[in-house]
Design a protein around this motif. Structure first.
Motif, PDB file in Angstrom:
ATOM      1  N   LEU B 217       0.655  -1.620   3.023  1.00  0.00           N
ATOM      2  CA  LEU B 217       1.123  -1.777   1.642  1.00  0.00           C
ATOM      3  C   LEU B 217       0.377  -0.842   0.693  1.00  0.00           C
ATOM      4  O   LEU B 217       0.972  -0.278  -0.237  1.00  0.00           O
ATOM      5  CB  LEU B 217       0.970  -3.237   1.204  1.00  0.00           C
ATOM      6  N   VAL B 218      -0.934  -0.664   0.928  1.00  0.00           N
ATOM      7  CA  VAL B 218      -1.699   0.249   0.061  1.00  0.00           C
ATOM      8  C   VAL B 218      -1.196   1.676   0.260  1.00  0.00           C
ATOM      9  O   VAL B 218      -1.006   2.425  -0.713  1.00  0.00           O
ATOM     10  CB  VAL B 218      -3.216   0.146   0.351  1.00  0.00           C
ATOM     11  N   LEU B 219      -0.948   2.050   1.510  1.00  0.00           N
ATOM     12  CA  LEU B 219      -0.428   3.396   1.774  1.00  0.00           C
ATOM     13  C   LEU B 219       0.951   3.578   1.135  1.00  0.00           C
ATOM     14  O   LEU B 219       1.258   4.625   0.570  1.00  0.00           O
ATOM     15  CB  LEU B 219      -0.346   3.637   3.285  1.00  0.00           C
ATOM     16  N   LEU B 220       1.756   2.536   1.227  1.00  0.00           N
ATOM     17  CA  LEU B 220       3.093   2.597   0.626  1.00  0.00           C
ATOM     18  C   LEU B 220       3.002   2.811  -0.888  1.00  0.00           C
ATOM     19  O   LEU B 220       3.798   3.533  -1.491  1.00  0.00           O
ATOM     20  CB  LEU B 220       3.826   1.282   0.929  1.00  0.00           C
ATOM     21  N   ALA B 221       2.006   2.177  -1.495  1.00  0.00           N
ATOM     22  CA  ALA B 221       1.870   2.265  -2.951  1.00  0.00           C
ATOM     23  C   ALA B 221       1.206   3.566  -3.383  1.00  0.00           C
ATOM     24  O   ALA B 221       1.505   4.080  -4.459  1.00  0.00           O
ATOM     25  CB  ALA B 221       1.061   1.073  -3.459  1.00  0.00           C
ATOM     26  N   ALA B 222       0.298   4.109  -2.545  1.00  0.00           N
ATOM     27  CA  ALA B 222      -0.566   5.171  -3.041  1.00  0.00           C
ATOM     28  C   ALA B 222      -0.395   6.514  -2.342  1.00  0.00           C
ATOM     29  O   ALA B 222      -0.615   7.555  -2.962  1.00  0.00           O
ATOM     30  CB  ALA B 222      -2.025   4.722  -2.914  1.00  0.00           C
ATOM     31  N   ALA B 223      -0.032   6.513  -1.061  1.00  0.00           N
ATOM     32  CA  ALA B 223      -0.097   7.771  -0.301  1.00  0.00           C
ATOM     33  C   ALA B 223       1.039   8.712  -0.678  1.00  0.00           C
ATOM     34  O   ALA B 223       2.134   8.273  -1.042  1.00  0.00           O
ATOM     35  CB  ALA B 223      -0.052   7.473   1.192  1.00  0.00           C
TER      36      ALA B 223
END
Lengths: 226, 446
Positions: B217-223
């Protein structure tokens, strides 16, 4: 002899202008406050609540009407949170500088959202209205509207949902099980209709919250909203 | 972490939603944890399990807080401005997520520490593997914060934060209703009595599932390359499979050390509590002995009392043993309760033990309590023994019509020797389960 009213009839033109004069600003105001979208959301919440209540009651090991408690507490909360964004404008301070009777309009907002949410939810709770059905849904709608209305002058319309959300989340888990009527003053969202204390607390919340919001309005945001 | 990043993180912590999140999560955690403190006071395992029960409240709060934090740039209209700086945007998003995660975990730890005050001073058993359950709870809050960050970053709207929070609440609620999906949620539907524990593979699978979910989810939001989220998502799904596929019997294990009886047998009347409940032994000893003494002179009467959680199966309890639900008499702070908030007293707990002999040995309802019992005299005899043990002719909650006398009132009105003779025969009938014996007992009380 019958009279023929032509498109150029001045009386009709006047009526049309009068209608446009009254309705168009109200429609613009409603759109600016996101009310059409909120109405759609409320209808969706009511339909989802209907399905959830039916599923909870008919699943294996269901305890009957008691199973609907999450719906009775959650559906009014969700519907009121959706409507709460409309309690404040994009720029409250600018709005207040206009020559509009804001107190009347605020009262209209509160009564309108209460009526709309109440009707939508009452309709889905008519099978067993007094056993975690229509009566409790209507009572909780009043309670959460009161909480949101009381929060808007303090936190602003963008954050008015916070106290209701946190309160409902904690009460749902912290309420003594089985639910005791003696604790109705703080467990009102989970009480059955017969708990008079819950009704009194909700009425006080609604009247107090409405009065506060009508007098003060939503707290202006520090920065322009999106 | 370089100096600039540290400063940005500190600013996020102080000026962002983190302080409110700590207050909200600690407050909600303590309120919900202490509401049912009699379920975990004095026991480490149940404290952790109850900390996982209240996840159904803490997770939505963390989701809402993170969604609010992630929407900040859009609200302040600073996303374009931030895009012009050389710092990669993922760092900004990741710091926001880390701040809310830290706040949420701190909130959980503070609530748990408040609970420790009711456990550490009195606990008689250190528990088994409960700390892994607490660590999984912290990971769950990281995943919740990641979910909020992704939703707040990807979905515009004023009400994204509350809707995400309420959505998380509904999802967790639905999850806990399902026997299998509940293991994918961090929330337990209840706490055990302290004699069960989860094996390591359950904690590891849940930790991998939640950590994978958080990373995805963090990668989805930030990457910049969002496809990278597929890698941790794959790990999460792989870890989720054994959690969903295993039956309940494969998860909770019996902790025989927690069940080991701790006994005192002064005066010949033995009182045994499970090791996990042994902190009550000193206080329980005297009232339990007083109750045992009432059975003196009853043929086959109780000479020892054991904690229900100290034995695998009450049916296998030794002869002349009263199996007591000691946990019913635990007060909010783990002390012995003269009368619980549900009206339980040592008399009522003992009375239940006396009646349970029939329910356990003879099974009058044959496993279906909604069905009509095969032999109603069994039920009536058990009820008479129950109220004899309570020893009151007009116990609370019992309605006897005017002019009528209930069987237990008839029994209590007789001389003591006759009462004890009746009870001796009741105990014998509870072992043979002969319907005729119960019929005869009830005939005497007409």
């Amino acid at each position: 002899m019958t009279s023929v009213v032509t498109p150029l009839d001045p009386r009709r033109d006047q009526r049309a202008r009068s209608f446009a004069h009254r309705v168009a600003p109200a429609w613009l105001h409603a759109r600016a406050r996101g009310i059409p979208l909120a109405v759609l959301g409320i209808v969706a919440v009511a339909l989802a609540a209907w399905w959830c209540a039916d599923w909870l009651v008919h699943r294996e090991w269901s305890t009957g009407a008691d199973s609907r408690v999450p719906v009775v507490a959650g559906a009014p909360l969700l519907a009121v949170v959706l409507a709460s964004a409309g309690l404040g404008g994009q720029d409250e301070e600018l709005e207040r500088s206009t020559a509009v009777r804001w107190r009347v309009r605020r009262l209209g907002h509160i009564l309108g959202m209460t009526l709309l949410i109440g009707c939508a939810l009452v309709l889905i709770g008519l099978w067993e209205p007094r056993e975690y059905g229509a009566f409790e849904l209507a009572r909780n709608t009043l309670g959460f509207v009161g909480l949101v209305a009381a929060s808007a002058p303090v936190l602003g319309s963008r954050l008015a949902w916070v106290p209701s959300f946190a309160y409902a989340a904690v009460v749902y888990l912290a309420a003594p099980k089985p639910i005791l009527t003696e604790a109705a003053w703080w467990t009102w969202p989970l009480q059955q209709w017969g708990a008079d204390l819950a009704v009194l607390v909700v009425v006080a919340l609604f009247v107090g919250g409405t009065a506060l919001y009508v007098m003060k309005g939503a707290r202006p945001a520090r920065d322009a909203d999106e | 972490m370089d100096r600039t990043t540290r400063r940005a993180f500190r600013t996020d912590l102080v000026r962002g939603v983190a302080p409110v999140a700590i207050l909200a999560i600690t407050g909600a955690g303590i309120a919900t944890l202490f509401n049912d403190s009699e379920r975990w006071a004095g026991r480490w395992g149940p404290l952790m399990e109850y900390a996982r029960v209240i996840m159904i409240v803490l997770v939505p709060l963390a989701v809402a807080a993170a969604a609010w934090q992630a929407g900040r740039d859009r609200r302040r209209r600073t996303d374009e401005l931030l895009g012009t700086t050389p710092r990669p945007s993922w760092q900004h998003v990741a710091l926001g997520w880390a701040g809310v995660t830290l706040a949420a975990v701190l909130g959980l730890v503070l609530a748990w520490l408040a609970g420790v005050a009711l456990v550490a001073p009195i606990a008689t058993y250190s528990g088994r593997g409960w700390w892994w359950g607490l660590a999984v709870g912290a990971l769950a809050l990281a995943a919740a914060s990641a979910l909020g960050t992704a939703v707040g970053r990807l979905v515009p709207g004023r009400l994204v934060a509350p809707l995400a929070g309420i959505g998380a609440y509904v999802l967790l609620g639905i999850g806990t209703y399902s026997d299998r999906l509940t293991w994918l949620t961090p929330s337990f539907s209840g706490a055990t009595d302290g004699t069960r524990y989860l094996p390591g593979w359950v904690h590891v699978s849940q930790a991998l599932w939640l950590a994978g979910l958080a990373a995805a989810l963090v990668l989805l939001a930030a990457a910049r390359h969002r496809w990278l989220a597929a890698i941790p998502a794959l790990v999460a799904v792989t870890a989720a499979v054994p959690l969903v596929a295993t039956d309940d019997e494969g998860r909770w294990r019996v902790d025989h050390t927690a069940m080991a009886p701790v006994c005192t047998d002064e005066g010949g009347l033995e009182v045994c509590l499970a090791r996990v409940n042994a902190f009550l032994l000193d206080a329980a000893e005297e009232p339990v002995r007083e109750q045992l003494a009432r059975w003196d002179g009853v043929d086959g009467g109780f000479v020892r009392a054991v904690d229900r959680v100290s034995i695998d199966d009450a049916a296998l309890a030794p002869e002349r043993t009263a199996v007591l639900e000691v946990a019913h008499l635990m007060s909010w702070n783990g002390e012995w309760s003269e009368e619980s908030e549900h009206g339980e007293r040592i008399e009522t707990v003992f009375a239940q033990a006396a009646a349970d002999l029939v329910y356990r040995n003879c099974r009058p309802y044959a496993g279906d309590v909604t069905a009509e019992p095969a032999h109603t005299s069994m039920i009536w005899a058990a009820e008479a023994a129950h109220y004899w043990t309570i020893g009151e002719t007009t116990p609370l909650g019992v309605v006897v019509e005017d002019g009528e006398t209930a069987p237990f009132q008839v029994l209590l009105s007789r001389p003591e020797a006759e009462q004890k003779d009746w009870l001796g025969r009741y105990l014998a009938a509870a072992h043979t389960c002969e319907p005729a014996a119960f019929d005869a007992l009830m005939e005497e009380l007409r």
